[in-house]
Design a protein around this motif. Structure first.
Motif: not given
Length: 418
Positions: A291, A314, A337, A358, A371
C-alpha cells in the motif's frame, strides 16, 4: 400541503413531531425505517418515499432526518427546499442544529415551526421576519420567561411583512456599516487510476453578511459571469437585470443570507486541485499486500491546500495494516476496515505519503477490485472555477460601507479509483 414533520435521529428514534393539519400517526414512519435499513448509508435513503396514503419527503443534515408527510400532489423540490430552510433557521437561531439543542429549545422550535407554515403552506421563512415574530433564545430571556411565564413571541407584527421588500425590516441602524460576501465552491469529482477525470462538477454558493443602515440598494458584478450555470437566487435579486446584464442588483436582507447558489458542470472549466499517486497491490499466493499513496497539489494558483483527510474502505480480506506516514496521523479500524489518514497541510516541497504493507486473511482469494480513495480538503482564497467578483456598489444611502470578499474551495464527493 405539508401535514406533519417528524425529526428522527441516527438511532431511528422520533424525538420531535409537529402536525399542522390533522395528526398523522407515527406508524407512517415505518416505511421510512424500511428504506433506511435497505440503504447502505444515511445519505442513500431515497428523498421521496411513496406509501399507500401519504408521501414521505426527507433531508438528512447534522445526523438528523427531517421527514415531511404530505397527502396531496406537490412538487417534491418545493418541500425539500422548505426542509432545508427549516434546518438553516434552526442553525441561525441556536448556533448549531443538533438533537440536544432542539430538545433544549423545544418551545421555541414549536413556535418557529408554527410561524413558518400556515395550515401546511409556507408563510414566513425569512430569518429577519421570524426573529421579529419569535425572539431568539438567550440565557437572560430564558430566565425571565421561566419566572414570568411569558414566551418568546414578539409583541408586534414584523415591519417588513407587509412591505414590497418583506425580507428587510425598516429602521435598521448600525454604527459600523459593512457587507461581507463569501464565495464557497465544493468540487465533486471521480478520477480513474491513470489520473484522468471521469466526471467533475462544482457546486457553488455566495453567502452574505450585510449590516447596513437604512434601505441600501446593492449591485454586484463579476469578471466572468458566463461561468455560472443553473443559478438559484434569493428572492431579493432582480432577475430581469441579471438576464439582460449579468449583474446582481438587490436590496439585501439584514444579517446573514444566501445570495445565490450555482453549478459549473462543463468538464473543461473544472480544474482538479489535487492528485494522488497510488500503488495498491494484492498477490494471489501471498498473505501480504503493498500500500503506497502520495498526495500533491495541482492547479491551485499557488494557494495552500489544508485540512486534507484521506479515507479508504479496504476489502474484507484485509486483517491489519502496517503503515508509516511521512506527515500526519493514520488509523485503521480492523472491524469496519476503514483507513483514515489525517494529512493536514500539503507542503509542495515535501509531498505527504503513506507507505506500508497489508496483512490478508490466509486462504482467501485476491480481492476483485482495489479500494477507492476519498479525499477531503479546503483551499482558502481560491474559487476553483475561476469566478471573481469585479465590484460591489451601493446606491440609495450616502455613507461608505466597508466591503469584503472571501473565496474558498473545498472537496465534496472527491473520489480516486485505484
Amino acid at each position: 400541503m405539508i401535514h406533519s414533520l417528524f425529526l428522527i435521529n441516527a438511532a431511528g428514534d422520533i424525538f420531535l413531531e409537529k402536525h399542522w393539519k390533522s395528526a398523522v400517526s407515527r406508524s407512517v414512519c415505518d416505511y421510512f425505517f424500511e428504506a433506511q435499513e435497505r440503504a447502505s448509508e444515511a445519505e442513500n435513503v431515497p428523498p421521496v418515499i411513496a406509501t399507500p396514503h401519504h408521501c414521505l419527503l426527507s433531508v438528512y443534515r447534522h445526523k438528523i432526518f427531517f421527514v415531511a408527510v404530505i397527502q396531496s400532489e406537490v412538487p417534491p423540490l418545493f418541500v425539500i427546499e422548505f426542509l432545508h430552510r427549516v434546518v438553516d433557521t434552526f442553525q441561525d437561531y441556536f448556533g448549531v442544529c443538533s438533537e440536544v439543542m432542539i430538545k433544549d429549545n423545544v418551545v421555541v422550535v414549536y413556535e418557529v415551526l408554527e410561524e413558518m407554515l400556515d395550515n401546511g403552506f409556507p408563510l414566513a421563512t425569512e430569518s429577519n421576519i421570524l426573529k421579529e415574530l419569535i425572539k431568539p433564545p438567550t440565557i437572560l430571556r430564558t430566565v425571565v420567561n421561566t419566572i414570568t411565564g411569558s414566551t418568546n413571541v414578539g409583541d408586534q407584527l414584523p415591519t417588513g411583512q407587509l412591505s414590497v421588500v418583506p425580507w428587510r425590516r425598516t429602521g435598521v441602524k448600525y454604527t459600523n456599516n459593512e457587507a461581507y460576501f463569501d464565495v464557497i465552491e465544493e468540487i465533486d469529482a471521480i478520477i480513474d487510476k491513470s489520473g484522468s477525470t471521469i466526471t467533475a462538477e462544482i457546486q457553488g454558493v455566495i453567502d452574505a453578511c450585510v449590516k447596513l443602515t437604512g434601505m441600501p440598494d446593492l449591485t454586484l458584478s463579476f469578471m466572468n459571469p458566463r461561468l455560472l450555470d443553473d443559478v438559484s437566487f434569493h428572492p431579493c435579486v432582480r432577475f430581469k437585470r441579471w438576464e439582460s446584464e449579468r449583474i446582481l442588483s438587490f436590496i439585501p436582507p439584514d444579517g446573514n443570507f444566501r445570495l445565490l447558489s450555482y453549478h459549473v458542470s462543463a468538464q473543461n472549466l473544472v480544474a482538479i486541485p489535487v492528485y494522488v499517486k497510488h500503488n495498491i497491490s494484492f498477490r494471489d499466493s501471498s498473505s501480504l499486500g503493498r500500500f503506497e499513496i502520495t498526495v500533491g497539489p495541482k492547479q491551485t494558483m499557488g494557494k495552500t491546500i489544508e485540512g486534507v483527510m484521506v479515507t479508504s474502505q479496504m476489502p474484507k480480506g484485509v486483517l491489519n495494516m502496517s503503515l508509516t506516514p511521512s506527515q500526519g496521523t493514520h488509523i485503521f479500524d480492523p472491524v469496519t476496515k476503514l483507513l483514515s489518514w489525517d494529512v493536514g497541510k500539503i507542503n509542495p516541497q515535501k509531498l505527504p505519503s503513506l507507505k506500508g504493507s497489508m496483512n490478508l486473511q490466509a486462504g482467501t482469494s485476491k480481492p476483485d477490485e482495489n479500494p477507492t480513495i476519498n479525499l477531503q480538503f479546503k483551499i482558502q482564497q481560491l474559487a476553483i472555477s475561476g469566478l471573481k467578483v469585479n465590484r460591489l456598489d451601493m446606491y440609495g444611502e450616502k455613507y461608505k460601507p466597508f466591503k469584503g470578499i472571501k473565496y474558498m474551495t473545498k472537496a465534496g464527493k472527491f473520489q480516486v479509483r485505484t
